[in-house]
Design an enzyme around this catalytic site. Structure first.
Site, PDB file in Angstrom:
ATOM      1  N   ARG A 117       0.241  -1.278  -0.344  1.00 26.04           N
ATOM      2  CA  ARG A 117       0.140   0.028  -0.143  1.00 26.04           C
ATOM      3  C   ARG A 117       0.764   1.410   0.310  1.00 26.04           C
ATOM      4  O   ARG A 117       2.318   1.030   0.022  1.00 26.04           O
ATOM      5  CB  ARG A 117      -0.925  -0.129   1.038  1.00 26.04           C
ATOM      6  CG  ARG A 117      -0.064  -0.554   2.379  1.00 26.04           C
ATOM      7  CD  ARG A 117      -1.708  -0.140   3.811  1.00 26.04           C
ATOM      8  NE  ARG A 117      -1.832  -1.068   4.108  1.00 26.04           N
ATOM      9  CZ  ARG A 117      -1.362  -2.377   4.905  1.00 26.04           C
ATOM     10  NH1 ARG A 117      -0.304  -2.518   4.959  1.00 26.04           N
ATOM     11  NH2 ARG A 117      -2.586  -3.148   4.255  1.00 26.04           N
ATOM     12  N   GLY A 118       0.544   1.931  -0.098  1.00 25.60           N
ATOM     13  CA  GLY A 118       1.044   3.595  -0.364  1.00 25.60           C
ATOM     14  C   GLY A 118       2.267   4.004  -0.911  1.00 25.60           C
ATOM     15  O   GLY A 118       1.612   3.772  -2.321  1.00 25.60           O
ATOM     16  N   ASP A 151       7.430 -11.533   7.026  1.00 28.13           N
ATOM     17  CA  ASP A 151       8.522 -10.795   7.957  1.00 28.13           C
ATOM     18  C   ASP A 151      10.026 -10.848   7.497  1.00 28.13           C
ATOM     19  O   ASP A 151      10.751 -11.231   8.120  1.00 28.13           O
ATOM     20  CB  ASP A 151       8.409 -11.289   9.473  1.00 28.13           C
ATOM     21  CG  ASP A 151       8.885  -9.990  11.023  1.00 28.13           C
ATOM     22  OD1 ASP A 151       9.245  -9.496   9.657  1.00 28.13           O
ATOM     23  OD2 ASP A 151       8.764 -10.967  12.232  1.00 28.13           O
ATOM     24  N   ASN A 204      11.925  -0.207   1.438  1.00 26.14           N
ATOM     25  CA  ASN A 204      10.463   0.484   1.516  1.00 26.14           C
ATOM     26  C   ASN A 204       9.972   0.325   3.320  1.00 26.14           C
ATOM     27  O   ASN A 204       8.826   1.324   3.089  1.00 26.14           O
ATOM     28  CB  ASN A 204       9.467   0.503   0.488  1.00 26.14           C
ATOM     29  CG  ASN A 204       8.064   1.289   1.534  1.00 26.14           C
ATOM     30  OD1 ASN A 204       8.551   2.941   1.031  1.00 26.14           O
ATOM     31  ND2 ASN A 204       7.935   0.821   1.452  1.00 26.14           N
ATOM     32  N   LYS A 213       5.847   8.576  19.473  1.00 30.26           N
ATOM     33  CA  LYS A 213       5.954   8.971  21.588  1.00 30.26           C
ATOM     34  C   LYS A 213       6.836   9.364  22.121  1.00 30.26           C
ATOM     35  O   LYS A 213       8.245   9.439  21.388  1.00 30.26           O
ATOM     36  CB  LYS A 213       5.608   7.209  22.426  1.00 30.26           C
ATOM     37  CG  LYS A 213       4.787   7.503  23.840  1.00 30.26           C
ATOM     38  CD  LYS A 213       3.508   7.065  23.267  1.00 30.26           C
ATOM     39  CE  LYS A 213       2.762   7.108  24.081  1.00 30.26           C
ATOM     40  NZ  LYS A 213       1.279   7.060  24.104  1.00 30.26           N
ATOM     41  N   ALA A 217      10.024  10.424  26.804  1.00 33.39           N
ATOM     42  CA  ALA A 217       9.632  10.272  28.188  1.00 33.39           C
ATOM     43  C   ALA A 217       8.637   9.248  28.616  1.00 33.39           C
ATOM     44  O   ALA A 217       8.617   9.035  29.821  1.00 33.39           O
ATOM     45  CB  ALA A 217       9.709  11.296  29.080  1.00 33.39           C
ATOM     46  N   ASN A 218       8.127   9.152  27.358  1.00 30.86           N
ATOM     47  CA  ASN A 218       7.368   7.673  27.745  1.00 30.86           C
ATOM     48  C   ASN A 218       7.481   6.743  26.753  1.00 30.86           C
ATOM     49  O   ASN A 218       6.100   5.825  26.854  1.00 30.86           O
ATOM     50  CB  ASN A 218       5.678   8.486  26.928  1.00 30.86           C
ATOM     51  CG  ASN A 218       5.156   9.966  27.725  1.00 30.86           C
ATOM     52  OD1 ASN A 218       4.801  10.013  29.318  1.00 30.86           O
ATOM     53  ND2 ASN A 218       4.607  10.319  27.713  1.00 30.86           N
ATOM     54  N   TYR A 252      12.192   6.979  15.431  1.00 29.76           N
ATOM     55  CA  TYR A 252      11.689   7.225  13.514  1.00 29.76           C
ATOM     56  C   TYR A 252      12.743   7.732  13.543  1.00 29.76           C
ATOM     57  O   TYR A 252      13.781   7.689  12.653  1.00 29.76           O
ATOM     58  CB  TYR A 252      10.651   7.530  13.493  1.00 29.76           C
ATOM     59  CG  TYR A 252      10.542   7.688  12.234  1.00 29.76           C
ATOM     60  CD1 TYR A 252       9.930   6.385  11.390  1.00 29.76           C
ATOM     61  CD2 TYR A 252      10.158   8.743  11.533  1.00 29.76           C
ATOM     62  CE1 TYR A 252       9.547   6.414  10.176  1.00 29.76           C
ATOM     63  CE2 TYR A 252       9.789   8.492  10.221  1.00 29.76           C
ATOM     64  CZ  TYR A 252       9.392   7.171   9.469  1.00 29.76           C
ATOM     65  OH  TYR A 252       8.805   7.750   8.229  1.00 29.76           O
ATOM     66  N   LYS A 297      16.175   6.451  10.754  1.00 30.03           N
ATOM     67  CA  LYS A 297      16.034   7.295   9.293  1.00 30.03           C
ATOM     68  C   LYS A 297      17.034   8.069   9.219  1.00 30.03           C
ATOM     69  O   LYS A 297      17.803   8.126   8.139  1.00 30.03           O
ATOM     70  CB  LYS A 297      15.105   8.051   9.117  1.00 30.03           C
ATOM     71  CG  LYS A 297      13.470   7.127   9.377  1.00 30.03           C
ATOM     72  CD  LYS A 297      13.313   6.319   7.677  1.00 30.03           C
ATOM     73  CE  LYS A 297      11.747   5.758   7.733  1.00 30.03           C
ATOM     74  NZ  LYS A 297      12.329   4.620   6.770  1.00 30.03           N
TER      75      LYS A 297
END
Length: 450
Positions: A223-224, A267, A291, A298, A301-302, A356, A360
């Protein structure tokens, strides 16, 4: 996701937006939607050295209308400034002022392209380094001044001259609708590797396309952006194997059936993922597109271990493992090309995306560090860093945040998955093998979004 504002200001609210001084983004000319009236407009080639005339001759040989001087009242498709002979900042004045004088003649969705020597402070005199670095600042600033969908980008010559095959491929990409959402960016050509492609070959599709006869593996293809990449590679002639998780099996099958590709459910973080990919190929890898990626946003701290570790595992560790295993087993074909999805978050950072952004940024580092190994096999590895792209992910952003993200780019709109796919298809082509270890931003000259 549809940008309603873009439709309105190009329709019933066009005059209202102009009167109120609101952003006025235009529909961009992309591959397959560029009108012939635009493609028939001339290209202005500026520069005082022999390279400028040589480039003008090359454009003429490829069927483009060329001017060496702007003509009053004539609209231009592009302005190309060849500055490879500039040795001091004072050398720039005649050419850059000619660009300025010609900008009002640039058609909507027009192009400005500078071609210059890559900055190399360690091997250039201070005056030369000031000049080459100055050109990058000039090009980026011009990109911010573009209007009506026009862009400005640069080609940097790193130890090569204008005759390098990848200079031609980079020029065809930047002049075409394939680079619609690329602005303020540079393509560095660092070797004479690659196949020289004519403009017609670069723009052809199917069996005549620049990827004909090659097999491409695309992860996250259900998708996308992943689906758009698979479709684009197939359009340009590649045989595509799409990879995605078993949960996305039905969507993956639909994409592969549509393009005549082959589905592979697995996977990519599994230890046997490289073996299953090569089994599906039945041979070595010509093109590999990393891709697949996830977000688990988040504040730090969390952040818990599950959110951190899963993002690192999918977004960067899997790529490292697959590349290393294929190289170890000699399963990268001669001339193999790899393109990985990075993100502007990995360049500028993004609040709530430490995991993230780490992954990246890791992609960018992996790409640069792997370039020498791929060059030794006659191939290349590069990354593409999307900015704000209209996907299911960005559709979940708060409405106001989404609108701000769209309008902050130089093009005053979000990109489309096809824009990312076009950059990846270009970097997968044999003409682009002289571009290696680089990260190309596809962000409309903005740093917003993932």
């Amino acid at each position: 996701m549809k940008d309603t504002y873009l439709s309105l200001v190009n329709g019933p609210l066009k005059q209202v937006a102009k009167t109120l001084g609101l952003p006025q983004p235009v529909e961009l000319n992309r591959f397959g939607s560029t009108p012939a009236s635009y493609e028939n407009k001339p290209v202005l080639v500026l520069g005082t050295g022999p390279g400028a005339q040589g480039l003008a001759d090359q454009l003429l040989e490829n069927g483009l209308e060329v001017r060496r001087n702007a003509q009053t009242g004539e609209k231009l498709r592009a302005i190309i400034a060849v500055l490879d002979d500039a040795q001091s900042p004072a050398d720039l004045s005649p050419v850059v002022l000619e660009i300025g004088a010609a900008l009002r003649s640039l058609a909507a969705c027009g192009r400005v392209v500078t071609i210059s020597t890559a900055p190399d402070p360690q091997n250039q005199t201070p005056e030369q380094a000031a000049t080459t670095q100055g050109i990058t600042g000039f090009t980026r600033s011009v990109a911010h001044e573009m209007r009506a969908g026009a862009t400005a980008n640069g080609i940097l010559l790193d130890g090569v001259d204008l005759a390098a095959p990848s200079v031609a491929a980079a020029l065809w990409f930047l002049l075409s609708g394939k680079s619609a959402y690329v602005s303020g960016q540079f393509l560095t050509v660092s070797s004479d590797a690659g196949q020289r492609l004519s403009l017609n070959e670069f723009m052809s599709t199917g069996d005549a396309g620049p990827l004909a006869g090659r097999t491409a593996v695309v992860t996250g293809a259900a998708r996308g952006i992943g689906a758009a990449i698979a479709e684009n590679l197939a359009r340009d002639g590649a045989c595509v194997i799409g990879v995605d998780m078993p949960q996305a099996g039905q969507a993956l099958a639909q994409v592969m059936n549509r393009i005549g590709g082959k589905s592979l459910q697995l996977d990519i973080t599994a230890a046997d993922a490289p073996d299953k990919i090569t089994e599906a190929l039945g041979g070595s890898v010509d093109i590999l597109i990393h891709n697949a990626g996830i977000t688990r946003d988040k504040m730090l701290a969390n952040m818990d271990a599950a959110k951190w570790d899963s993002v690192i595992a999918v977004n960067i560790a899997a790529q490292t493992m697959i590349n290393a295993r294929l190289a170890e087993k000699g399963l990268f074909a001669d001339g193999a090309q790899v393109v990985s999805l990075a993100s502007t978050s990995g360049i500028a950072g993004n609040r709530g995306q430490t995991n993230y952004a780490t992954s990246k940024a890791g992609v960018i580092g992996l790409t640069a560090a792997s370039a020498e190994d791929f060059a030794a096999r006659g191939g290349a590895i590069n990354a593409v860093a999307p900015g704000f792209i209209e996907t299911d992910m960005t559709a979940k952003m708060p409405t106001l945040t989404r609108q701000v993200a769209r309008r902050l780019s130089s093009l005053q709109q979000g990109g489309q998955p096809i824009d990312v796919a076009e950059a990846i298809a270009f970097l997968s082509s044999s003409g682009a093998r002289g571009i290696n270890g680089q990260t190309l931003r596809v962000c409309g000259q903005n740093m917003v979004g993932a």
